[in-house]
Design a protein around this motif. Structure first.
Motif, PDB file in Angstrom:
ATOM      1  N   ARG A  15      -9.362   8.433  19.317  1.00  0.00           N
ATOM      2  CA  ARG A  15      -8.950   9.078  18.068  1.00  0.00           C
ATOM      3  C   ARG A  15      -7.468   8.805  17.804  1.00  0.00           C
ATOM      4  NH1 ARG A  15      -8.868  15.338  18.058  1.00  0.00           N
ATOM      5  NH2 ARG A  15      -7.174  14.777  19.450  1.00  0.00           N
ATOM      6  N   ARG A  16      -6.633   8.932  18.858  1.00  0.00           N
ATOM      7  CA  ARG A  16      -5.200   8.637  18.690  1.00  0.00           C
ATOM      8  C   ARG A  16      -4.992   7.181  18.287  1.00  0.00           C
ATOM      9  NH1 ARG A  16      -4.840  12.017  23.120  1.00  0.00           N
ATOM     10  NH2 ARG A  16      -4.810  10.282  24.590  1.00  0.00           N
ATOM     11  N   SER A  17      -5.761   6.277  18.852  1.00  0.00           N
ATOM     12  CA  SER A  17      -5.643   4.864  18.476  1.00  0.00           C
ATOM     13  C   SER A  17      -6.020   4.651  17.015  1.00  0.00           C
ATOM     14  CB  SER A  17      -6.544   4.005  19.367  1.00  0.00           C
ATOM     15  OG  SER A  17      -6.091   4.013  20.693  1.00  0.00           O
ATOM     16  N   ALA A  18      -7.082   5.303  16.566  1.00  0.00           N
ATOM     17  CA  ALA A  18      -7.496   5.173  15.161  1.00  0.00           C
ATOM     18  C   ALA A  18      -6.406   5.704  14.234  1.00  0.00           C
ATOM     19  CB  ALA A  18      -8.814   5.921  14.929  1.00  0.00           C
ATOM     20  N   ILE A  19      -5.809   6.834  14.604  1.00  0.00           N
ATOM     21  CA  ILE A  19      -4.714   7.388  13.807  1.00  0.00           C
ATOM     22  C   ILE A  19      -3.533   6.423  13.802  1.00  0.00           C
ATOM     23  CG2 ILE A  19      -2.968   9.218  13.733  1.00  0.00           C
ATOM     24  CD1 ILE A  19      -5.147  11.117  14.833  1.00  0.00           C
ATOM     25  N   GLY A  20      -3.192   5.877  14.968  1.00  0.00           N
ATOM     26  CA  GLY A  20      -2.055   4.969  15.076  1.00  0.00           C
ATOM     27  C   GLY A  20      -2.228   3.704  14.269  1.00  0.00           C
ATOM     28  N   VAL A  21      -3.413   3.107  14.327  1.00  0.00           N
ATOM     29  CA  VAL A  21      -3.658   1.875  13.577  1.00  0.00           C
ATOM     30  C   VAL A  21      -3.614   2.151  12.079  1.00  0.00           C
ATOM     31  CG1 VAL A  21      -5.421   0.135  13.061  1.00  0.00           C
ATOM     32  CG2 VAL A  21      -4.930   0.732  15.429  1.00  0.00           C
ATOM     33  N   ALA A  22      -4.238   3.245  11.660  1.00  0.00           N
ATOM     34  CA  ALA A  22      -4.219   3.586  10.229  1.00  0.00           C
ATOM     35  C   ALA A  22      -2.791   3.861   9.756  1.00  0.00           C
ATOM     36  CB  ALA A  22      -5.121   4.796   9.969  1.00  0.00           C
ATOM     37  N   PHE A  23      -2.012   4.579  10.564  1.00  0.00           N
ATOM     38  CA  PHE A  23      -0.623   4.875  10.204  1.00  0.00           C
ATOM     39  C   PHE A  23       0.220   3.602  10.169  1.00  0.00           C
ATOM     40  CE2 PHE A  23       3.745   6.177  11.249  1.00  0.00           C
ATOM     41  CZ  PHE A  23       3.985   7.011  10.166  1.00  0.00           C
ATOM     42  N   LEU A  29       2.256  -1.390   4.710  1.00  0.00           N
ATOM     43  CA  LEU A  29       2.016  -1.641   3.286  1.00  0.00           C
ATOM     44  C   LEU A  29       3.078  -0.968   2.414  1.00  0.00           C
ATOM     45  CD1 LEU A  29      -1.864  -1.258   3.244  1.00  0.00           C
ATOM     46  CD2 LEU A  29      -0.554  -3.374   2.978  1.00  0.00           C
ATOM     47  N   LEU A  30       3.443   0.274   2.766  1.00  0.00           N
ATOM     48  CA  LEU A  30       4.488   0.950   2.001  1.00  0.00           C
ATOM     49  C   LEU A  30       5.829   0.228   2.143  1.00  0.00           C
ATOM     50  CD1 LEU A  30       3.960   4.800   2.421  1.00  0.00           C
ATOM     51  CD2 LEU A  30       3.567   3.389   0.413  1.00  0.00           C
ATOM     52  N   MET A  32       6.336  -2.924   2.812  1.00  0.00           N
ATOM     53  CA  MET A  32       6.275  -4.194   2.106  1.00  0.00           C
ATOM     54  C   MET A  32       6.486  -3.982   0.602  1.00  0.00           C
ATOM     55  SD  MET A  32       3.174  -6.963   1.947  1.00  0.00           S
ATOM     56  CE  MET A  32       2.127  -5.863   1.014  1.00  0.00           C
ATOM     57  N   ASP A  33       5.767  -3.006   0.043  1.00  0.00           N
ATOM     58  CA  ASP A  33       5.923  -2.734  -1.388  1.00  0.00           C
ATOM     59  C   ASP A  33       7.333  -2.247  -1.717  1.00  0.00           C
ATOM     60  OD1 ASP A  33       3.562  -3.565  -2.394  1.00  0.00           O
ATOM     61  OD2 ASP A  33       2.780  -1.580  -2.896  1.00  0.00           O
ATOM     62  N   ALA A  34       7.892  -1.379  -0.867  1.00  0.00           N
ATOM     63  CA  ALA A  34       9.249  -0.875  -1.110  1.00  0.00           C
ATOM     64  C   ALA A  34      10.251  -2.021  -1.024  1.00  0.00           C
ATOM     65  CB  ALA A  34       9.599   0.219  -0.105  1.00  0.00           C
ATOM     66  N   GLY A  35      10.065  -2.914  -0.067  1.00  0.00           N
ATOM     67  CA  GLY A  35      10.970  -4.054   0.086  1.00  0.00           C
ATOM     68  C   GLY A  35      10.904  -5.006  -1.088  1.00  0.00           C
ATOM     69  N   THR A  42       0.909   4.930  -8.032  1.00  0.00           N
ATOM     70  CA  THR A  42      -0.446   4.367  -7.985  1.00  0.00           C
ATOM     71  C   THR A  42      -0.661   3.537  -6.728  1.00  0.00           C
ATOM     72  OG1 THR A  42      -0.451   4.272 -10.400  1.00  0.00           O
ATOM     73  CG2 THR A  42      -2.128   2.986  -9.253  1.00  0.00           C
ATOM     74  N   ARG A  43       0.282   2.683  -6.425  1.00  0.00           N
ATOM     75  CA  ARG A  43       0.155   1.848  -5.226  1.00  0.00           C
ATOM     76  C   ARG A  43       0.233   2.703  -3.959  1.00  0.00           C
ATOM     77  NH1 ARG A  43       0.892  -3.833  -6.457  1.00  0.00           N
ATOM     78  NH2 ARG A  43       1.467  -4.272  -4.310  1.00  0.00           N
ATOM     79  N   GLY A  44       1.091   3.719  -3.954  1.00  0.00           N
ATOM     80  CA  GLY A  44       1.185   4.617  -2.811  1.00  0.00           C
ATOM     81  C   GLY A  44      -0.130   5.343  -2.543  1.00  0.00           C
ATOM     82  N   VAL A  45      -0.761   5.819  -3.607  1.00  0.00           N
ATOM     83  CA  VAL A  45      -2.060   6.487  -3.468  1.00  0.00           C
ATOM     84  C   VAL A  45      -3.113   5.495  -2.973  1.00  0.00           C
ATOM     85  CG1 VAL A  45      -3.945   7.595  -4.760  1.00  0.00           C
ATOM     86  CG2 VAL A  45      -1.575   8.294  -5.151  1.00  0.00           C
ATOM     87  N   PHE A  46      -3.087   4.275  -3.509  1.00  0.00           N
ATOM     88  CA  PHE A  46      -4.049   3.256  -3.069  1.00  0.00           C
ATOM     89  C   PHE A  46      -3.864   2.933  -1.591  1.00  0.00           C
ATOM     90  CE2 PHE A  46      -5.333  -1.202  -2.494  1.00  0.00           C
ATOM     91  CZ  PHE A  46      -6.682  -1.082  -2.839  1.00  0.00           C
ATOM     92  N   TRP A  47      -2.620   2.747  -1.147  1.00  0.00           N
ATOM     93  CA  TRP A  47      -2.378   2.438   0.269  1.00  0.00           C
ATOM     94  C   TRP A  47      -2.766   3.613   1.169  1.00  0.00           C
ATOM     95  CZ3 TRP A  47      -2.784  -2.135  -0.468  1.00  0.00           C
ATOM     96  CH2 TRP A  47      -1.906  -2.965  -1.147  1.00  0.00           C
ATOM     97  N   THR A  48      -2.545   4.828   0.681  1.00  0.00           N
ATOM     98  CA  THR A  48      -2.960   6.011   1.443  1.00  0.00           C
ATOM     99  C   THR A  48      -4.478   6.033   1.593  1.00  0.00           C
ATOM    100  OG1 THR A  48      -1.055   7.248   0.609  1.00  0.00           O
ATOM    101  CG2 THR A  48      -2.872   8.540   1.530  1.00  0.00           C
TER     102      THR A  48
END
Length: 168
Positions: A15-23, A29-30, A32-35, A42-48
């Motif tokens: 479970r911790r690994s799944a959380i870590g990979v998703a995070f 992605l955030l 990359m988009d911020a950079g 909209t993009r933040g919600v999509f990446w979430t």
């Protein structure tokens, strides 16, 4: 005294690994988009949502065994099968191994057999109950799958003993 209830000892780590990979995906992605200067709501919600979907896909079901019962619990669904009244056990080998257990009440549970390999107490409880099903005459299909799993667990155990004793 026999332990009445046991569950997958490595589920919390998975479970911790799944959380870590998703995070990790979410922050990458955030970032990359911020950079690139393209981050907006909209993009933040999509990446979430994308990171949440990845978490749901990677999160394994929580498997527990007690005398006469094997249960799996996912995010939305809980399935239970009577292991002392099994009708069939099917093992699908391949990239994602699956074992499907079905009981006399028509309930079925799908598990990854490696959970049983790495949790000897769970395997012992299932094995005892499967033998009860065989004695009662309800287990019509699947004794070969159970025997193959038993042989695999024996091989893994012998390998672990040799490795721990330095005889590998």
């Amino acid at each position: 005294m026999e332990r009445r209830f046991t569950q997958d000892t490595q589920w919390a780590g998975e479970r911790r690994s799944a959380i870590g990979v998703a995070f990790l995906l979410f922050t990458a992605l955030l970032s990359m988009d911020a950079g690139l200067g393209e981050l907006d709501v909209t993009r933040g919600v999509f990446w979430t949502g994308l990171a949440g979907l990845l978490f749901v896909i990677l999160l394994p079901p929580r498997i527990s065994v007690r005398p006469g019962r094997l249960s799996t619990r996912g995010l939305l669904v809980k399935d239970t099968v009577r292991t002392d009244a099994l009708v069939s056990v099917r093992w699908y080998d391949g990239v994602a191994q699956r074992m499907i257990l079905r009981d006399t009440e028509g309930c079925q549970v799908e598990i990854d057999p490696t959970v049983l390999v790495r949790n000897p107490l769970m395997w012992h409880r299932l094995d005892v109950d499967a033998r009860t099903s065989i004695q009662r005459g309800t287990l019509l299909s699947g004794t070969t799958a159970l025997r193959e799993l038993s042989e695999r667990i024996d091989r893994e155990t012998v390998h672990a003993v040799f490795k721990a004793s330095g005889l590998e």
